[in-house]
Motif scaffolding. Structure first.
Motif, PDB file in Angstrom:
ATOM      1  N   LEU A 234       4.433   1.269  -8.309  1.00 48.14           N
ATOM      2  CA  LEU A 234       5.585   0.369  -8.139  1.00 48.14           C
ATOM      3  C   LEU A 234       6.007   0.291  -6.674  1.00 48.14           C
ATOM      4  O   LEU A 234       6.530  -0.732  -6.236  1.00 48.14           O
ATOM      5  CB  LEU A 234       6.752   0.802  -9.030  1.00 48.14           C
ATOM      6  N   HIS A 235       5.780   1.336  -5.908  1.00 47.62           N
ATOM      7  CA  HIS A 235       6.098   1.255  -4.480  1.00 47.62           C
ATOM      8  C   HIS A 235       5.190   0.233  -3.792  1.00 47.62           C
ATOM      9  O   HIS A 235       5.642  -0.540  -2.947  1.00 47.62           O
ATOM     10  CB  HIS A 235       5.957   2.628  -3.817  1.00 47.62           C
ATOM     11  N   ALA A 236       3.914   0.225  -4.179  1.00 47.75           N
ATOM     12  CA  ALA A 236       2.998  -0.767  -3.598  1.00 47.75           C
ATOM     13  C   ALA A 236       3.405  -2.173  -4.035  1.00 47.75           C
ATOM     14  O   ALA A 236       3.396  -3.118  -3.227  1.00 47.75           O
ATOM     15  CB  ALA A 236       1.566  -0.468  -4.026  1.00 47.75           C
TER      16      ALA A 236
ATOM     17  N   TYR B 173       0.873  -1.191   0.000  1.00 47.95           N
ATOM     18  CA  TYR B 173       0.000   0.000   0.000  1.00 47.95           C
ATOM     19  C   TYR B 173       0.896   1.223   0.000  1.00 47.95           C
ATOM     20  O   TYR B 173       1.879   1.270   0.752  1.00 47.95           O
ATOM     21  CB  TYR B 173      -0.870  -0.031   1.267  1.00 47.95           C
ATOM     22  N   ASP B 174       0.597   2.191  -0.843  1.00 49.79           N
ATOM     23  CA  ASP B 174       1.404   3.411  -0.852  1.00 49.79           C
ATOM     24  C   ASP B 174       0.564   4.613  -1.240  1.00 49.79           C
ATOM     25  O   ASP B 174      -0.451   4.474  -1.939  1.00 49.79           O
ATOM     26  CB  ASP B 174       2.596   3.276  -1.809  1.00 49.79           C
ATOM     27  N   VAL B 175       1.012   5.771  -0.768  1.00 46.44           N
ATOM     28  CA  VAL B 175       0.318   7.043  -1.008  1.00 46.44           C
ATOM     29  C   VAL B 175       1.337   8.082  -1.437  1.00 46.44           C
ATOM     30  O   VAL B 175       2.447   8.102  -0.893  1.00 46.44           O
ATOM     31  CB  VAL B 175      -0.365   7.510   0.308  1.00 46.44           C
ATOM     32  N   HIS B 176       1.005   8.882  -2.392  1.00 42.04           N
ATOM     33  CA  HIS B 176       1.820  10.071  -2.672  1.00 42.04           C
ATOM     34  C   HIS B 176       0.930  11.297  -2.782  1.00 42.04           C
ATOM     35  O   HIS B 176      -0.181  11.237  -3.313  1.00 42.04           O
ATOM     36  CB  HIS B 176       2.670   9.888  -3.932  1.00 42.04           C
ATOM     37  N   LYS B 177       1.485  12.370  -2.252  1.00 39.37           N
ATOM     38  CA  LYS B 177       0.767  13.646  -2.190  1.00 39.37           C
ATOM     39  C   LYS B 177       1.011  14.406  -3.496  1.00 39.37           C
ATOM     40  O   LYS B 177       2.109  14.343  -4.067  1.00 39.37           O
ATOM     41  CB  LYS B 177       1.359  14.410  -0.998  1.00 39.37           C
TER      42      LYS B 177
HETATM   43 MG    MG Z   1       6.100   5.775  -2.004  1.00 40.19          MG
END
Ligand code: MG
Length: 431
Positions: free
Chosen positions: A297-299, A263-267
């Motif tokens: 790709l981070h997730a 799971y990943d989030v970007h602002k």
């Molecule tokens: Mg990230």
């Protein structure tokens, strides 16, 4: 002497293992195999490592001494350290150089044990040339050496002999001298479990009397010690001859299904042009990120680390490290995939979802799926890419950022944890 006096406690032993990886493998060398067998690669790892893993997975084993050939001591120590670090081996290990004979190598290994008796009172001696030992065999030996009253001095695994065994005439070696009674013979294996003080005494006795033996139990027997036989494991074979190498190819450990979740989030904000799964998304908001900010790709990277039973991408590639500034996230994924390959992990499927109000993902969905399939070396149909909004709710709904979730399934060679037991039926006895 019927029984060697032992000061060790019969309960809660503190066990160290001495792993012998000091052999020269002369029979393999004669057949043109120039790597000592303990360093032959099996599933991308040296053979001795398999025994290390099994011994480390055995309850009660607290530490390990690995004995390497003198000339390969540094190489072996480096390999052990690297593999222990990569696998997060939570067990003290020591390395020591072997001697000219097997029993000299064992003696060197014993000398490297923690000197305090309360740190080690039972010793397992194992040959790295037997990579197929199991935690259950090892546990059986430890139970046999500890759990009976009075405890024996040693417990060793034995198999019935199925061939008829004859002795040769001393004068005419191609003539039979006698046929042995097969029912009384036992073929023994390693690991062998010993009360530590008994084994040390047996080795001192061997030096004092010039005894030579091919296993440690023989030295204990020579002192009159009590050696108990426990059922061995026919699969626990020794890699000795060139034809045995085929066993390594065939010895596929059970593959267990594993699932990793990421799971990943970007602002959104002044930062990097948006990339999703390695695909540039023109006209999308920029994302704030240390690397290239590829949320998808981070997730995926976290899901892969999940399959490996490891931490997260932030631990692996900290955003405080300037080396990762602006780094293409595909490189993170490739590096983790390399770990997956070394761990023998077979990826099966990836299912990802991008959650954003803006941009519109559907025009890019196919390109993202193809890119992801390519990166993960999966068939296109084994990669699912979905996208959704959150109906105007939350930070994605307010167009403040983007999130992604990923689920990766894989098969991983594994040993089912030896601690695992079927739950006991509930106690129905009245109090
Ligand atoms: Mg990230």
């Amino acid at each position: 002497m019927a029984h060697i006096a032992s000061s060790a406690s019969a309960t809660s032993p503190t066990v160290w293992a001495v792993l012998l990886a000091a052999g020269s493998g002369s029979r393999l060398a004669a057949a043109g195999v120039d790597t000592p067998k303990q360093f032959l690669e099996h599933r991308g790892q040296p053979l001795f490592w398999r025994s290390v893993q099994t011994l480390a997975a055995t309850p009660l084993v607290r530490g390990l001494v690995v004995v390497f050939p003198q000339q390969l001591l540094e190489h072996g120590a480096h390999l052990l350290e690297t593999l222990a670090h990569e696998s997060g081996l939570a067990m003290p290990t020591r390395v020591v150089a072997g001697g000219p004979r097997r029993q000299d190598s064992v003696a060197n290994g014993l000398a490297a044990l923690p000197p305090e008796r309360n740190q080690c009172d039972v010793v397992l001696v194992h040959d790295a040339a037997r990579p197929f030992l199991t935690p259950s065999l090892t546990t059986r030996l430890l139970e046999a050496v500890c759990d009976v009253t009075p405890p024996p001095d040693a417990a060793i695994p034995a198999l019935p002999v199925t061939d008829t065994i004859k002795t040769r005439s001393e004068e005419t070696p191609d003539h039979v001298e006698a046929t042995l009674d097969r029912s009384r013979l036992a073929a023994v294996q390693t690991p062998q479990a010993f009360r530590r003080d008994v084994l040390e005494q047996a080795h001192r006795h061997a030096v004092a009397h010039g005894l030579a033996a091919t296993d440690d139990a023989s030295l204990v027997e020579a002192c009159g010690g009590v050696v108990r036989l426990v059922p061995g494991d026919p699969a626990n074979v020794k890699i000795t001859n060139p034809e045995d190498l085929a066993l390594l190819a065939d010895a596929t450990p059970p593959l267990l299904p594993v699932t990793g979740f990421g799971y990943d989030v970007h602002k959104y904000g002044v930062g990097r042009p948006m990339v999703l799964g390695g695909v540039p998304i023109p006209g999308a908001p920029e994302v704030v990120a240390h690397s290239d900010g590829d949320v998808l790709l981070h997730a995926v990277a976290d899901a892969l680390l999940g399959c490996l039973g490891q931490g997260d991408i932030g631990q692996r590639f900290p955003d405080s490290d300037p080396r990762f500034e602006g780094m293409e996230s595909g490189l993170f994924v490739r590096e983790i995939l390399e770990d997956c390959r070394r761990a023998g992990l077979a990826l099966l499927h990836a299912d990802v979802t991008i959650i954003a109000q803006i941009p519109k993902v559907s025009p890019h969905r196919d390109a993202i799926a193809k890119r992801l399939a390519n990166l993960l070396a999966l068939p296109r149909q084994n990669v699912a890419v979905k996208a959704t909004t959150e109906e105007g709710l939350g930070f994605t709904g307010e167009k403040k950022g983007v999130k992604a979730v990923a689920v990766v399934t894989a098969l991983r060679p594994g040993v089912i944890a030896p601690q695992w037991r079927a739950p006991s039926p509930p106690n129905t006895q009245p109090e």
